[in-house]
Write an enzyme that holds these catalytic residues in place. Structure first.
Site, PDB file in Angstrom:
ATOM      1  N   GLY A 169      31.709  12.755  -6.502  1.00 46.09           N
ATOM      2  CA  GLY A 169      31.491  11.403  -6.640  1.00 46.09           C
ATOM      3  C   GLY A 169      30.025  11.271  -6.881  1.00 46.09           C
ATOM      4  N   GLY A 172      28.518  11.862  -3.165  1.00 43.52           N
ATOM      5  CA  GLY A 172      29.294  12.944  -2.474  1.00 43.52           C
ATOM      6  C   GLY A 172      30.264  13.518  -2.737  1.00 43.52           C
ATOM      7  N   LYS A 188      36.296  11.331   1.543  1.00 43.96           N
ATOM      8  CA  LYS A 188      35.164  11.340   0.871  1.00 43.96           C
ATOM      9  C   LYS A 188      33.981  11.312   1.731  1.00 43.96           C
ATOM     10  CE  LYS A 188      34.893   8.743  -2.790  1.00 43.96           C
ATOM     11  NZ  LYS A 188      34.823   7.167  -3.348  1.00 43.96           N
ATOM     12  N   ASP A 285      34.216  -1.074 -12.001  1.00 41.99           N
ATOM     13  CA  ASP A 285      34.009   0.598 -12.568  1.00 41.99           C
ATOM     14  C   ASP A 285      35.259   1.289 -12.632  1.00 41.99           C
ATOM     15  OD1 ASP A 285      32.567   2.758 -12.703  1.00 41.99           O
ATOM     16  OD2 ASP A 285      32.386   3.195 -10.562  1.00 41.99           O
TER      17      ASP A 285
END
Length: 447
Positions: A169, A172, A188, A285
């Protein structure tokens, strides 16, 4: 003190008073016989005009003694009444205090039950998943999201070994984590190097802790360790839509019907955010890398780090952000953000599903071309449209359905926001194009 006991005490006190007062009354009130003078025989009668004998003084003294005795009894009665009244007042005060305490406790219990009933729908589908976690590893709760110990994440990801990396991402990497009973989840890891990363982490928890929908990814927990933040999601075994369309398989795992199901799932997730949430949520997004696919290619929206509440936002109250190729023109040029911005991004994703190309492609080292600019002239020409469809699915669909999907995509990517449809209208347009067994209403009669 027990409520029943407090109710019995005043009752007993009143009964005792009722029994005690008549006996006192009998002592203080002279009987009819005693009030009469002793009977005198006729032979003993005195002459009517005779002088009062000296014994009258004695008789008078006796009367004075009896009056004094009556006054003592009256004082005792008064004291008894005062004591009994005081006791009753004390008991009534205790009863009042106990009643107030129980009312407050009852209200608190009702509030807790109401909160549990509100949270119940959120945790309904998460229950079987959260049961996989060891309760000893849960250090707390934030909304409906579990706080998980860092050491447990280290163990589940084999110390975040590179072999467990399943995605990357902006802040990270994403790791596959194997918890107890071979339960898999996605972790994540976010390196908080600035305010944007920290804000995105907090925003993700805030949004997903109050959102629960079949087409929105489930956030199972989070962890804070130093300057690093961790988000634990349910595992989506077929990865992202981006990896399926533009990865090694180049979309071969996605048939026309499965692509239409993915589009329908995305529309349902957005419709929930725009129409069902209070206040409405703008994802902000939406892109193929943020659309995750489950084992049956059921699609879920993810990555709510940039999500914001609904309404019209201008450049003065919101920071411009997003991914190139998916950002609506009015947002990119003027900073104007509405739910129609998500509709534009949905149109780009629909074109990816239809054509199989990336949203932005390099034409030369210094020039890029968007899928919208390239495809728009051909989408409205029925003779050219079949030629730009992804070769993997070309000639596998009804042309009538192809024209309908292309028309929806053209409307969604209109430069003017007012010309774009609401996501609810998009949803109703796609339902008849998806087979009933995949969540739509299309009845397939021929193989």
């Amino acid at each position: 003190m027990d409520l029943n006991l407090l109710l019995i005490i005043p009752i007993l006190t009143i009964l005792l008073l009722l029994l005690y007062l008549p006996s006192i009354h009998s002592l203080t009130t002279p009987s009819p016989l005693s009030s009469m003078s002793d009977p005198v025989l006729p032979s003993q009668k005195k002459p009517p005009f005779s002088h009062i004998p000296p014994t009258a003084a004695v008789s008078s003294g006796t009367s004075e003694i009896r009056v004094v005795h009556h006054e003592d009894l009256n004082k005792k009665i008064l004291v008894a009444l005062i004591v009994a009244s005081s006791l009753l007042v004390v008991i009534l005060i205790l009863l009042l205090c106990l009643w107030i305490y129980r009312v407050k406790k009852s209200k608190k219990s009702n509030i807790e039950m109401a909160q549990q009933s509100q949270d119940a729908p959120k945790g309904l589908s998460l229950g079987p998943i959260l049961d996989k976690f060891n309760p000893l590893r849960m250090t707390g709760k934030k909304g409906s999201v579990t706080v998980i110990e860092y050491e447990w994440l280290v163990s589940a990801t084999n110390n975040f070994h590179e072999d467990n990396v399943i995605g990357h991402g902006a802040f990270g990497s994403v790791y596959k984590a194997c918890f107890n009973d071979h339960f898999l989840a996605a972790v994540k890891r976010i390196h908080v190097s600035g305010p944007d990363a920290h804000r995105g982490f907090e925003n993700e928890i805030s949004c997903l802790s109050r959102i629960q929908h079949q087409n929105i990814v489930n956030l199972l927990g989070y962890c804070i360790h130093g300057d690093t933040r961790f988000l634990v999601y349910e595992m989506m075994h077929n990865g992202s839509l981006e990896s399926q369309l533009h990865g090694p398989s180049h979309g071969t795992n996605l048939s026309w019907q499965q692509r239409m199901k993915v589009a329908l799932d995305i529309a349902r997730g957005l419709e929930y955010l725009h129409e069902r949430c209070t206040p409405p949520v703008i994802h902000r997004d939406l892109k193929s890398s943020n659309i995750l696919l489950g084992s049956n290619f059921n699609a879920k929206l993810s990555d709510f780090g940039l999500a914001t509440t609904g309404g019209i936002h201008g450049k003065n109250n919101i920071k411009l952000s997003g991914s190139l190729g998916y950002v609506a023109p009015e947002y990119l040029l003027d900073g104007k953000l509405t739910d129609k911005s998500d509709v534009y991004a949905f149109g780009v994703v629909l074109l990816e599903l239809l054509i199989g190309r990336k949203p932005v492609e390099k034409m030369s080292p210094s020039q890029c071309q968007s899928i919208v600019t390239w495809a728009m002239p051909q989408l409205t020409d029925r003779s050219k449209l079949p030629n730009i469809v992804d070769p993997v699915i070309r000639d596998t669909m009804d042309l009538k359905h192809l024209y309908q999907v292309a028309a929806v995509a053209v409307l969604c990517v209109q430069p003017e926001p007012s010309y774009r449809p609401l996501i609810t209208d998009v949803l109703h347009s796609l339902i008849p194009l998806v087979p009933a067994e995949l969540g739509g209403s299309l009845r397939i009669t021929e193989s």
